[in-house]
Design an enzyme around this catalytic site. Structure first.
Site, PDB file in Angstrom:
ATOM      1  NE  ARG A  73     -14.888 -14.401 -39.950  1.00 28.88           N
ATOM      2  CZ  ARG A  73     -16.189 -14.152 -39.935  1.00 28.88           C
ATOM      3  NH1 ARG A  73     -17.029 -15.092 -39.526  1.00 28.88           N
ATOM      4  NH2 ARG A  73     -16.655 -12.993 -40.320  1.00 28.88           N
ATOM      5  N   GLY A  79     -15.350  -8.726 -35.388  1.00 32.51           N
ATOM      6  CA  GLY A  79     -16.546  -8.640 -34.551  1.00 32.51           C
ATOM      7  C   GLY A  79     -16.525  -9.668 -33.433  1.00 32.51           C
ATOM      8  CD  GLU A  88       4.465  -3.744  -9.331  1.00 39.83           C
ATOM      9  OE1 GLU A  88       3.257  -3.531  -9.082  1.00 39.83           O
ATOM     10  OE2 GLU A  88       5.125  -4.666  -8.837  1.00 39.83           O
ATOM     11  CB  ALA A 145      -0.932  -0.008   1.215  1.00 42.51           C
TER      12      ALA A 145
END
Lengths: 385, 239
Positions: free
Chosen positions: A268, A341, A364, A124
């Site tokens: 695809r 998409g 960081e 922290a």
């Protein structure tokens, strides 16, 4: 596979982390992201598999595999889910200052708990007005008999609320600027130590990000980490250790996105053939793969350098954070582009990877600060010649 | 509590992992020591190392040319002798059956050889302690709860537990561990009761059964269907 000259132990770490990531994390990641719930079930698995032990020395219940070992695990976990990975790494980030600057007593008490994974750690430093400018910190620790009294609020703390062991940075002497900062080991449950709400984020949404609030919170002197005024150094030396880990996280995210993009491109069909047969797509894939390998090599080099205790590690560690994270943003964006998409839909994992990648350029130490660190070291080195 | 787990290395490791995992169920409640036992060719050591990576305490490999060709009767005899050599045991766990031979005989035969009670097809251990064990035996239409005194043997089905993940400590230990290999002489078997000589069963041929055809369904009014069926049977020469 003689890739990167890994030892048998390092291969073991990589393989086990990969197995957990692919078998246990991949099936859950979309739901974890959607629900924004802390991945306790997976943290438990990581603990049972000893992954929390990797970076901790053997005398404190660890495996002594250093930052490099941690990076191998980070890469594999991030390839599946960066949110899970940061929750895992947040514990190491909280523990690193204890390993670097803790007293023998503090190390004996806290490192085995972090090693077993029975308690998580957190780090922290950040506040509302103190991000990149650490010296702007407002949280104070006032000296009293037998200890200190903490007041102030820490912001955006990874593992906040879930962790039990916190390394908290405060100001003990405002007149001394960065040299007036002092670190403490705080425990969840201390009187006057509470948590704010869980933040809603763009990415790494399964991870917990909260405020830590200290209101006249008394802490005995025995919880002070390092000497008074050493806080800034504790934080900076910790970042030298942890930045390659963010690089490894970036490499993992990017690799995960490339894996998806290649698989998709082979399946695809457009204009009567697979999109992987188009040179436009092929060249994108080639650049993505090349950048990932370059970043991986830099991360591994930096991690080994940090583990060797080399004094120039600070500069290389910053490089191993800035380049991979910028790379991960590009690669994940291109993975979404290749998948079109479909890539934009939540049904496929790459939009999440793109959202997750963004944080690696920010936390960081932002990538702008990283460039300051690198340049500062370059100029210092040149001046010393 | 001392627990012995019998495993068999087979082509495809799924089954092996299930067996070596089973101990976790019991371990969580009691202070215990788990030994994994196998009989097979020297390469079965790999299966034992895998078991160690999951956290078992001890492993034993019984391997000897004299045991080659043992059928279930001879195998059970050798395993019983091996377990007797391990010493004190409270519970023996076996898989319901191995996925290669598929006989499901070895577990129960070991129990008979050792003169201890057994329950096959266990899907859950409800409670263990105070010198007894209570288990659920899977049936076609539900389950039975059975209690028996220890020491005892159970053979377990897949549903008993999810395989646990290996740990790094376990993997490191597995890598370094010296695996004890016992010979036929070490476990003290009579030569004419093991191997081909001690095996009354002889496998003449191994084949994959012909897949059964899809069959034919006759539908309609009962009387009409019966008539068509009778005609078909006549044509096929059955009536």
């Amino acid at each position: 596979m003689a890739q990167h000259f890994l030892t048998e132990e390092q291969e073991m770490i990589r393989d086990l982390a990969r197995q957990i990531a692919q078998e246990k994390i991949v099936p859950m990641r979309a739901e974890l992201d959607e629900q924004e719930e802390f991945p306790w079930e997976i943290m438990k698995l990581l603990a049972e598999s000893d992954l929390f032990r990797i970076w901790i020395p053997e005398e404190y219940g660890g495996l002594g595999e250093g930052i490099f070992g941690l990076c191998l695990a980070m890469e594999e976990l991030s390839r599946a889910c960066a949110g899970v990975a940061v929750s895992y790494a947040g514990s190491a980030l909280g523990g690193t200052p204890i390993l670097l600057y803790g007293t023998e007593e503090q190390k004996q008490k806290y490192l085995p708990q972090l090693a077993s994974g029975e308690r998580l750690g957190a780090f922290a430093l950040t506040e509302a007005n103190a991000g990149s400018d650490v010296a702007g910190m407002q949280a104070t620790a006032r000296k009293v008999d037998d200890g200190y009294v903490l007041n102030g609020t820490k912001q955006w703390i990874t593992n906040g609320g879930e962790a039990e062991i916190y390394t908290v940075f405060t100001i003990t002497d405002r007149n001394r600027g960065a040299r007036g900062s002092t670190a403490f080991i705080m425990e969840k449950g201390m009187e006057g130590f509470s948590f704010g709400k869980k933040e809603k984020k763009l990415g790494i949404r399964t991870s917990s990000t909260r405020e830590l609030v200290f209101q006249d919170c008394f802490v005995p002197t025995a919880q002070r980490l390092g000497r008074e005024g050493m806080g800034f150094i504790v934080a900076m030396k910790t970042f030298d250790q942890s930045r390659p880990g963010i690089g490894a996280q970036s490499v993992g995210i990017a690799q995960g996105a490339l894996d998806e993009a290649i698989q998709f491109a082979r399946e695809r069909h457009q204009f009567g053939k697979t999109i992987s047969s188009f040179q436009a797509v092929q060249h994108m894939l080639a650049d993505m793969a090349t950048e990932i390998e370059a970043a991986r090599a830099l991360v591994y080099y930096a991690a080994r350098l940090v583990d060797s205790g080399d004094r120039s590690a600070s500069k290389i560690a910053a490089m191993a954070k800035v380049f991979p994270s910028d790379m991960a943003m590009r690669v994940t964006t291109n993975a979404v582009q290749i998948m079109g998409g479909s890539g934009y839909m939540r049904e496929y994992p790459v939009e999440k990877m793109m959202r997750d990648a963004k944080i690696t350029q920010i936390y960081e130490g932002t990538n702008q600060i990283m460039r300051n660190v690198i340049a500062g070291n370059l100029i210092k080195e040149a001046a010393a010649l | 509590m001392n627990i012995v787990v019998c495993i068999k290395q087979v082509p495809g490791t799924a089954e092996v992992r299930i067996h070596s995992e089973t101990h976790t169920l019991i371990r969580d409640g009691v202070e215990s020591m788990v030994t994994v036992f196998t009989m097979g060719p020297p390469q079965a050591e790999a299966a034992l190392r895998e078991a160690v990576s999951y956290g078992v305490d001890e492993v034993v490999l019984v391997s000897d040319r004299a045991l080659v060709g043992s059928d279930t009767l001879a195998t059970a005899y050798a395993i019983a002798k091996g377990i007797a050599k391990i010493g004190a045991y409270d519970l023996i766990l076996c898989g319901k059956q191995a996925i290669d031979g598929d006989t499901a005989q070895v577990g129960p035969e070991v129990a008979e050889r050792l003169g201890i009670p057994f329950v096959a097809w266990v899907r859950k251990v409800e409670e263990v302690g105070d010198g007894k064990i209570r288990v659920q035996r899977m049936m076609d239409d539900g389950y039975e709860v059975i209690e028996m005194p220890l020491p005892a043997l159970i053979t377990v089905v897949k549903e008993i537990n999810e395989p646990r993940l290996a740990s790094l400590k376990g993997k490191l230990r597995a890598k370094k561990l010296e695996i004890p290999m016992w010979s036929a002489e070490d476990i003290g078997v009579e030569e004419d009761q093991v191997g081909l000589k001690g095996s009354p069963t002889q496998v003449m041929r191994i084949f994959s059964p012909e897949p059964r055809g899809a069959g034919e369904r006759l539908e309609g009014e009962a009387e009409e269907v019966a008539q068509r069926l009778a005609e078909r049977l006549k044509v096929m020469g059955f009536v």
